[in-house]
Scaffold this active site. Structure first.
Site, PDB file in Angstrom:
ATOM      1  N   TYR A  32       0.827  -1.205   0.000  1.00  0.00           N
ATOM      2  CA  TYR A  32       0.000   0.000   0.000  1.00  0.00           C
ATOM      3  C   TYR A  32       0.860   1.254   0.000  1.00  0.00           C
ATOM      4  O   TYR A  32       2.068   1.200   0.241  1.00  0.00           O
ATOM      5  CB  TYR A  32      -0.968   0.007   1.197  1.00  0.00           C
ATOM      6  CG  TYR A  32      -0.336   0.398   2.519  1.00  0.00           C
ATOM      7  CD1 TYR A  32       0.494  -0.469   3.211  1.00  0.00           C
ATOM      8  CD2 TYR A  32      -0.560   1.667   3.066  1.00  0.00           C
ATOM      9  CE1 TYR A  32       1.080  -0.097   4.412  1.00  0.00           C
ATOM     10  CE2 TYR A  32       0.012   2.042   4.268  1.00  0.00           C
ATOM     11  CZ  TYR A  32       0.830   1.160   4.944  1.00  0.00           C
ATOM     12  OH  TYR A  32       1.411   1.535   6.125  1.00  0.00           O
ATOM     13  N   LYS A 149       6.491  -2.035   2.251  1.00  0.00           N
ATOM     14  CA  LYS A 149       5.284  -1.375   2.770  1.00  0.00           C
ATOM     15  C   LYS A 149       4.098  -2.326   2.619  1.00  0.00           C
ATOM     16  O   LYS A 149       3.207  -2.144   1.771  1.00  0.00           O
ATOM     17  CB  LYS A 149       5.044  -0.035   2.057  1.00  0.00           C
ATOM     18  CG  LYS A 149       4.105   0.880   2.823  1.00  0.00           C
ATOM     19  CD  LYS A 149       4.242   2.310   2.356  1.00  0.00           C
ATOM     20  CE  LYS A 149       3.200   3.244   2.937  1.00  0.00           C
ATOM     21  NZ  LYS A 149       3.255   3.413   4.397  1.00  0.00           N
ATOM     22  N   GLU A 182      12.310   3.006  14.060  1.00  0.00           N
ATOM     23  CA  GLU A 182      11.426   4.078  13.577  1.00  0.00           C
ATOM     24  C   GLU A 182      10.273   4.174  14.573  1.00  0.00           C
ATOM     25  O   GLU A 182      10.416   3.776  15.722  1.00  0.00           O
ATOM     26  CB  GLU A 182      10.965   3.783  12.145  1.00  0.00           C
ATOM     27  CG  GLU A 182      10.278   2.450  11.960  1.00  0.00           C
ATOM     28  CD  GLU A 182       9.814   2.179  10.524  1.00  0.00           C
ATOM     29  OE1 GLU A 182       9.690   3.115   9.733  1.00  0.00           O
ATOM     30  OE2 GLU A 182       9.547   0.996  10.229  1.00  0.00           O
ATOM     31  N   LEU A 206      10.959   1.458   7.259  1.00  0.00           N
ATOM     32  CA  LEU A 206      10.383   1.791   5.963  1.00  0.00           C
ATOM     33  C   LEU A 206      11.163   2.972   5.371  1.00  0.00           C
ATOM     34  O   LEU A 206      11.430   3.940   6.087  1.00  0.00           O
ATOM     35  CB  LEU A 206       8.915   2.197   6.140  1.00  0.00           C
ATOM     36  CG  LEU A 206       8.208   2.421   4.804  1.00  0.00           C
ATOM     37  CD1 LEU A 206       7.803   1.093   4.184  1.00  0.00           C
ATOM     38  CD2 LEU A 206       6.992   3.315   4.967  1.00  0.00           C
TER      39      LEU A 206
HETATM   40  N1  PDD Z   1       2.756   5.400   7.376  1.00  0.00           N
HETATM   41  N2  PDD Z   1       7.398   4.073   8.836  1.00  0.00           N
HETATM   42  C1  PDD Z   1       6.246   3.393   8.868  1.00  0.00           C
HETATM   43  C2  PDD Z   1       6.214   2.093   9.600  1.00  0.00           C
HETATM   44  C3  PDD Z   1       5.099   3.899   8.238  1.00  0.00           C
HETATM   45  O1  PDD Z   1       3.953   3.210   8.254  1.00  0.00           O
HETATM   46  C4  PDD Z   1       5.179   5.149   7.581  1.00  0.00           C
HETATM   47  C5  PDD Z   1       3.992   5.758   6.877  1.00  0.00           C
HETATM   48  C6  PDD Z   1       6.409   5.833   7.581  1.00  0.00           C
HETATM   49  C7  PDD Z   1       6.590   7.148   6.861  1.00  0.00           C
HETATM   50  O2  PDD Z   1       6.554   6.953   5.467  1.00  0.00           O
HETATM   51  P1  PDD Z   1       6.066   8.082   4.483  1.00  0.00           P
HETATM   52  O3  PDD Z   1       6.886   9.286   4.788  1.00  0.00           O
HETATM   53  O4  PDD Z   1       6.341   7.524   3.150  1.00  0.00           O
HETATM   54  O5  PDD Z   1       4.606   8.331   4.748  1.00  0.00           O
HETATM   55  C8  PDD Z   1       7.494   5.258   8.217  1.00  0.00           C
HETATM   56  C9  PDD Z   1       1.594   5.702   6.563  1.00  0.00           C
HETATM   57  C10 PDD Z   1       1.353   7.160   6.395  1.00  0.00           C
HETATM   58  C11 PDD Z   1       0.407   4.918   7.066  1.00  0.00           C
HETATM   59  O6  PDD Z   1       0.587   3.739   7.321  1.00  0.00           O
HETATM   60  O7  PDD Z   1      -0.694   5.458   7.163  1.00  0.00           O
END
Ligand code: PDD
Length: 285
Positions: A32, A149, A182, A206
């Site tokens: 996703y 992801k 993270e 991620l």
């Molecule tokens: N989450 N790390 C994890 C585990 C995440 O699920 C996310 C993003 C990030 C940040 O990634 P990005 O900058 O590409 O949004 C880091 C999304 C927003 C979610 O699961 O809703």
């Protein structure tokens, strides 16, 4: 009314139906993305689609869509849902099989689902109005492929709940060596003596698109020093500033860690500069 996209058509959310035999439902077998859009302007569309394609390649989901096809779906969703501040959720599962069998099936078409949801307005680099975050911590007990992801998010959900149950906005995760990985749904950073540090990209985290954009903007600006390196629990406890980033939060300042103030307990000057640079440069990605 929320209009969503499922498998080749736009429809009201209530009309979107998938089979309970979908492998996304049975196994969390899918990839996703969440892409932010402010007043119809997307942030990081290209890198988000690239990351989704890399994820599909890594788990062998074959979906022959190029950036133009995704752009059409994304822009139509924004238009049909009235613009504003939207997160665009894209989801590709391996598809619907007739049986429950772990191995990847042949000749099953992936399920593609996308919807738009409201996100907070874009951050403004202003200490007086920025939302502040509280976080706690726990051992990172997710799998060893956190760079993918995956829609299989139970580990992340349980870690987020650990913070939420204690009135926190996020949970910082540490590996068995007490090194920061993270947060449950964000990347994490510390600032000490004006220097920003964030864990390096590997299988423990991620590769966030907000992280990618922020680090690129900071590198090009050159006024703030950034280190991609191991960050220990001790360093987090003694940081002047802590931030978390994600597509829906941009650069979020954390003022409390495990019940104690971060630095002086107020939003820091390095955040102010970083968010200002991010705000100015984010639409270039
Ligand atoms: N989450 N790390 C994890 C585990 C995440 O699920 C996310 C993003 C990030 C940040 O990634 P990005 O900058 O590409 O949004 C880091 C999304 C927003 C979610 O699961 O809703």
């Amino acid at each position: 009314m929320s209009i969503v996209f499922l498998n080749d058509a736009f429809m009201p959310m209530e009309e979107a139906k998938i089979s309970p035999m979908d492998r996304g439902f049975l196994f969390g077998d899918g990839i996703y993305e969440v892409i932010p859009s402010y007043d119809t302007k997307l942030v990081g569309f290209g890198p988000h689609i690239d990351r989704m394609q890399e994820g599909m390649d890594l788990i062998g989901i074959k979906l022959d869509w190029d950036h133009a096809k995704w752009a059409q779906v994304v822009n139509t969703l924004i238009e049909k849902n009235g613009g504003g501040n939207l997160g665009i959720y894209l989801h590709v599962s391996r598809g619907t099989d007739s049986k429950r069998f772990h191995a990847y099936p042949d000749n099953v078409a992936p399920t593609v689902y996308a919807f738009a949801f409201e996100i907070p307005p874009a951050n403004v680099a202003d200490k007086a109005i920025a939302k502040t975050y509280k976080v706690n911590s726990t051992e990172d007990l997710r799998w060893k492929r956190c760079h993918i992801k995956s829609t299989a998010l139970l580990g992340n959900v349980m870690h987020f709940q650990h913070g939420f149950a204690e009135g926190c906005n996020e949970t910082l995760l540490f590996n068995a060596n007490n090194e920061l990985t993270e947060a449950s749904a964000c990347n994490a950073y510390i600032v000490k003596d004006g220097v920003i540090a964030t864990p390096p990209l590997d299988n423990q985290i991620l590769p966030g698109i907000t992280r990618l954009i922020l680090l690129d903007i900071l590198a090009k600006d050159g006024s703030l020093k950034v280190e991609e390196r191991v960050v220990t629990m001790d360093e987090v406890e003694n940081a002047d500033e802590i931030w978390v980033t994600s597509s829906s939060k941009e650069v979020a300042p954390v003022v409390e860690f495990n019940g104690k103030p971060v630095g002086d307990g107020k939003i820091g000057d390095v955040w102010l500069k970083a968010q200002a640079l991010y705000s100015a440069g984010k639409y270039n990605y």
